[in-house]
Design a protein around this motif. Structure first.
Motif, mmCIF file in Angstrom:
data_model
loop_
_atom_site.group_PDB
_atom_site.id
_atom_site.type_symbol
_atom_site.label_atom_id
_atom_site.label_comp_id
_atom_site.label_asym_id
_atom_site.label_seq_id
_atom_site.Cartn_x
_atom_site.Cartn_y
_atom_site.Cartn_z
ATOM 1 N N ALA A 97 0.832 -1.209 0.000
ATOM 2 C CA ALA A 97 0.000 0.000 0.000
ATOM 3 C C ALA A 97 0.865 1.258 0.000
ATOM 4 N N LEU A 98 1.963 1.236 0.734
ATOM 5 C CA LEU A 98 2.863 2.391 0.763
ATOM 6 C C LEU A 98 3.503 2.625 -0.599
ATOM 7 N N THR A 99 3.895 1.556 -1.263
ATOM 8 C CA THR A 99 4.503 1.723 -2.579
ATOM 9 C C THR A 99 3.496 2.211 -3.621
ATOM 10 N N VAL A 100 2.233 1.833 -3.474
ATOM 11 C CA VAL A 100 1.206 2.369 -4.369
ATOM 12 C C VAL A 100 1.063 3.877 -4.173
ATOM 13 N N ALA A 101 1.064 4.315 -2.912
ATOM 14 C CA ALA A 101 0.990 5.749 -2.640
ATOM 15 C C ALA A 101 2.212 6.483 -3.189
ATOM 16 N N MET A 102 3.374 5.876 -3.087
ATOM 17 C CA MET A 102 4.588 6.503 -3.599
ATOM 18 C C MET A 102 4.552 6.614 -5.118
ATOM 19 N N ASP A 103 4.080 5.581 -5.797
ATOM 20 C CA ASP A 103 4.007 5.642 -7.257
ATOM 21 C C ASP A 103 2.925 6.602 -7.718
ATOM 22 N N ALA A 104 1.842 6.716 -6.942
ATOM 23 C CA ALA A 104 0.822 7.711 -7.290
ATOM 24 C C ALA A 104 1.358 9.134 -7.101
ATOM 25 N N THR A 105 2.278 9.322 -6.159
ATOM 26 C CA THR A 105 2.891 10.633 -5.970
ATOM 27 C C THR A 105 3.689 11.048 -7.191
ATOM 28 N N VAL A 106 4.251 10.065 -7.897
ATOM 29 C CA VAL A 106 4.982 10.377 -9.123
ATOM 30 C C VAL A 106 4.059 11.046 -10.142
ATOM 31 N N LEU A 107 2.820 10.589 -10.220
ATOM 32 C CA LEU A 107 1.864 11.200 -11.144
ATOM 33 C C LEU A 107 1.589 12.652 -10.769
ATOM 34 N N LEU A 108 1.471 12.933 -9.473
ATOM 35 C CA LEU A 108 1.277 14.314 -9.033
ATOM 36 C C LEU A 108 2.510 15.167 -9.329
ATOM 37 N N LEU A 109 3.686 14.591 -9.168
ATOM 38 C CA LEU A 109 4.908 15.326 -9.480
ATOM 39 C C LEU A 109 4.976 15.686 -10.963
ATOM 40 N N VAL A 110 4.607 14.745 -11.802
ATOM 41 C CA VAL A 110 4.600 15.021 -13.235
ATOM 42 C C VAL A 110 3.644 16.166 -13.550
ATOM 43 N N LEU A 111 2.494 16.161 -12.923
ATOM 44 C CA LEU A 111 1.521 17.234 -13.156
ATOM 45 C C LEU A 111 2.071 18.581 -12.694
ATOM 46 N N ALA A 112 2.748 18.605 -11.554
ATOM 47 C CA ALA A 112 3.305 19.864 -11.047
ATOM 48 C C ALA A 112 4.473 20.356 -11.890
ATOM 49 N N LEU A 113 5.200 19.447 -12.512
ATOM 50 C CA LEU A 113 6.366 19.852 -13.303
ATOM 51 C C LEU A 113 6.007 20.374 -14.686
ATOM 52 N N VAL A 114 4.808 20.072 -15.168
ATOM 53 C CA VAL A 114 4.451 20.477 -16.523
ATOM 54 C C VAL A 114 3.373 21.548 -16.558
ATOM 55 N N ARG A 115 2.658 21.766 -15.470
ATOM 56 C CA ARG A 115 1.583 22.749 -15.468
ATOM 57 C C ARG A 115 2.075 24.075 -14.892
ATOM 58 N N PRO A 116 1.442 25.203 -15.265
ATOM 59 C CA PRO A 116 1.915 26.508 -14.769
ATOM 60 C C PRO A 116 1.840 26.663 -13.257
ATOM 61 N N PHE A 117 0.878 26.014 -12.594
ATOM 62 C CA PHE A 117 0.762 26.200 -11.150
ATOM 63 C C PHE A 117 1.982 25.648 -10.417
ATOM 64 N N GLY A 118 2.725 24.729 -11.060
ATOM 65 C CA GLY A 118 3.911 24.185 -10.410
ATOM 66 C C GLY A 118 4.998 25.213 -10.194
ATOM 67 N N GLN A 119 5.039 26.269 -11.029
ATOM 68 C CA GLN A 119 6.038 27.321 -10.843
ATOM 69 C C GLN A 119 5.763 28.172 -9.619
ATOM 70 N N ARG A 120 4.531 28.132 -9.117
ATOM 71 C CA ARG A 120 4.176 28.936 -7.944
ATOM 72 C C ARG A 120 4.207 28.150 -6.642
#
Length: 406
Positions: A52-75
Motif C-alpha cells: 500500500a505504501l509503494t502504491v501511494a509513492m508511485d501515485a505521488t509520481v503522477l502528481l509530481l509530473v503534473l506539477a512539473l508540466v503545469r503553470p501552477f507548479g512554478q508557484r
C-alpha cells in the motif's frame, strides 16, 4: 521545450502504469506474476502495508509530473516540490544505474538477469523485467522534467560559479565529519559485497552501485563546502550540486527503506538482512544521508541569499549610471537648470517670463486685423505731417481737418 516536456510527462505516466496495476492486483488479493510456493503469497499484514505504501509513492509520481508540466507548479513552494523529488531521486537512482548493467551482463552471460532475487522463488521473470524497466524509465523522465523545471525557475542560480572564495564554517565541517563516520560502516559493507568473488553477479552490481553513490556523496558535499579552487573558477554549481544531492538522497532513502523493512518484518519476506547489526548500519546510513542533504541545502540557501543581496545592491547603480541615459544640464552649483531658461534671462525671472510669454506680443492674437491697423497708422502719419506743415505757416490749412493729438 513544450513538446519535450509533454513527451517526458507521457513517458513517466506510462512507466507508472504496469507497477500500479500489479500492486493494486496484489492488494486486492490477486497473485498476478507470483508463482506457486512464493513467500509473497502469504506475506501477511506487513507485506500488505508495504504494498500500500509503494502504491501511494508511485501515485505521488503522477502528481509530481503534473506539477512539473503545469503553470501552477512554478508557484509552488520549493520545499513542497523538492522533498518528493528528492525521495524519487533517492529511490530510483540506484535502479536506473544497476538494472541496465544487470541486463547487459545477463545478456552477455546468456543466462538473463534476475533483478534483486530469484524469480523462481519470489516472482516470475517477466515481472522483474517489467517493473524495473518501468522504474528506469520513470527515473529518466522525472530527471528530464526536473531539469526543465529547474532551468526555468532557478537556472540563474544553478549556472552560477562553483567557486565562492570562502569555505563553510567549522560547524558545517563538524557535521560533515559526523556524516562520514556514520556512513563508513555502510560503505565498508557495500564494498565488501561488491568485491566478493563468490557472490551473485546481480548482487555485486547492486552493492557496487551503492558504494559508488556513497563515494559521490562524500566527495560532492566536501567540494561544495570547500567552495572550489581557483582552477574551478569556470566550473558551474549545478553538476556538483546534482551529483552530491542525488547521492545523498540515495543514502538517506535506501537506508530508511531498508530500516523500515527490517523493523516491520516485510524485508524478511524478500530475503533482506534484518539482524541487529544490519539495522544499525541502515540507521547510520539514513543519518549520514540526512546530514549530507542538510549541508547541501544550507550551502545552497546561503548562495541564494548572497546572490539576491548582490542583485539588490547592483540595482540602484544600474538605474543611476546607465550608459544610455542622457546627463541633465547643470549650472555652476551643480543643480539642474530649468528647462525654460533662455539665453540672457536671469534664473529668478525665468518662470515669470515663461508664464507671460503668450501675453507679451498683443499683435500676435490679432493677426487678422494687421492690414487694417497698418492702414490706420499710415493715415494718422499723413495727417500729422500736414498738421506740422500748417503749424509752420501760422495756423491750420483752410478746409483741412484738425491735427489729431497723440
Amino acid at each position: 521545450m513544450d513538446r519535450a516536456r509533454a513527451a517526458l510527462a507521457a513517458g513517466a505516466v506510462t512507466a507508472c502504469l504496469p507497477y500500479l496495476t500489479l500492486k493494486l492486483n496484489w492488494l486486492a488479493g490477486g497473485h498476478l506474476g507470483i508463482p506457486e510456493g512464493s513467500p509473497l503469497r502469504d506475506g501477511g499484514a506487513a507485506l500488505w502495508s508495504v504494498n500500500a505504501l509503494t502504491v501511494a509513492m508511485d501515485a505521488t509520481v503522477l502528481l509530481l509530473v503534473l506539477a512539473l508540466v503545469r503553470p501552477f507548479g512554478q508557484r509552488l513552494p520549493g520545499l513542497l516540490l523538492g522533498l518528493p523529488l528528492w525521495g524519487a531521486a533517492g529511490l530510483l537512482g540506484p535502479i536506473a544505474v544497476a538494472f541496465p548493467l544487470q541486463t547487459v551482463t545477463g545478456v552477455l552471460r546468456s543466462g538473463g538477469g534476475s533483478g534483486d532475487g530469484d524469480p523462481g522463488r519470489l516472482l516470475e521473470g517477466w515481472v522483474w523485467t517489467l517493473v524495473y524497466t518501468g522504474f528506469t524509465l520513470q527515473a529518466l523522465a522525472l530527471g528530464g522534467l526536473f531539469a526543465l523545471y529547474v532551468r526555468r525557475r532557478w537556472g540563474a542560480l544553478l549556472r552560477s560559479p562553483l567557486r565562492t572564495g570562502a569555505a563553510e564554517g567549522a560547524g558545517a565541517w563538524a557535521a560533515f565529519a559526523v556524516a562520514v563516520l556514520a556512513v563508513l560502516p555502510a560503505a565498508v559493507s557495500h564494498t565488501d559485497f561488491a568485491l566478493d568473488g563468490g557472490g551473485a553477479g546481480d548482487r555485486r552490481i547492486v552493492e557496487a552501485t551503492f558504494a559508488a553513490y556513497t563515494v559521490l556523496a562524500v566527495l560532492g558535499t566536501a567540494r561544495l563546502l570547500h567552495g572550489g579552487t581557483p582552477r574551478s573558477s569556470r566550473t558551474r554549481l549545478w553538476p556538483t550540486l546534482i551529483t552530491a544531492g542525488t547521492a545523498s538522497a540515495v543514502l538517506a532513502c535506501w537506508g530508511g527503506w531498508l530500516l523500515l523493512g527490517s523493523l516491520s518484518g516485510g524485508g524478511r519476506t524478500v530475503g533482506q538482512h534484518d539482524d541487529r547489526a544490519a539495522e544499525w548500519t541502515y540507521a547510520a546510513q539514513l543519518l549520514a544521508g540526512l546530514l549530507f542533504t542538510a549541508l547541501l541545502a544550507r550551502a545552497l540557501r546561503r548562495r541564494a541569499a548572497a546572490r539576491a543581496a548582490r542583485l539588490r545592491a547592483a540595482a540602484p547603480r544600474a538605474v543611476v549610471h546607465r550608459a544610455d541615459a542622457p546627463r541633465p544640464a547643470t549650472g555652476r552649483t551643480g543643480s539642474p537648470r530649468p528647462v525654460t531658461r533662455q539665453a540672457g534671462v536671469p534664473e529668478a525671472a525665468t518662470p515669470r517670463a515663461a508664464t507671460h510669454q503668450t501675453a507679451t506680443p498683443p499683435a500676435a492674437t490679432h493677426q487678422a486685423d494687421a492690414p487694417r491697423t497698418a492702414t490706420a497708422q499710415a493715415a494718422a502719419t499723413s495727417r500729422a505731417a500736414a498738421g506740422r506743415a500748417g503749424g509752420a505757416g501760422g495756423g491750420p490749412q483752410p478746409g483741412g481737418p484738425p491735427a489729431p493729438r497723440r
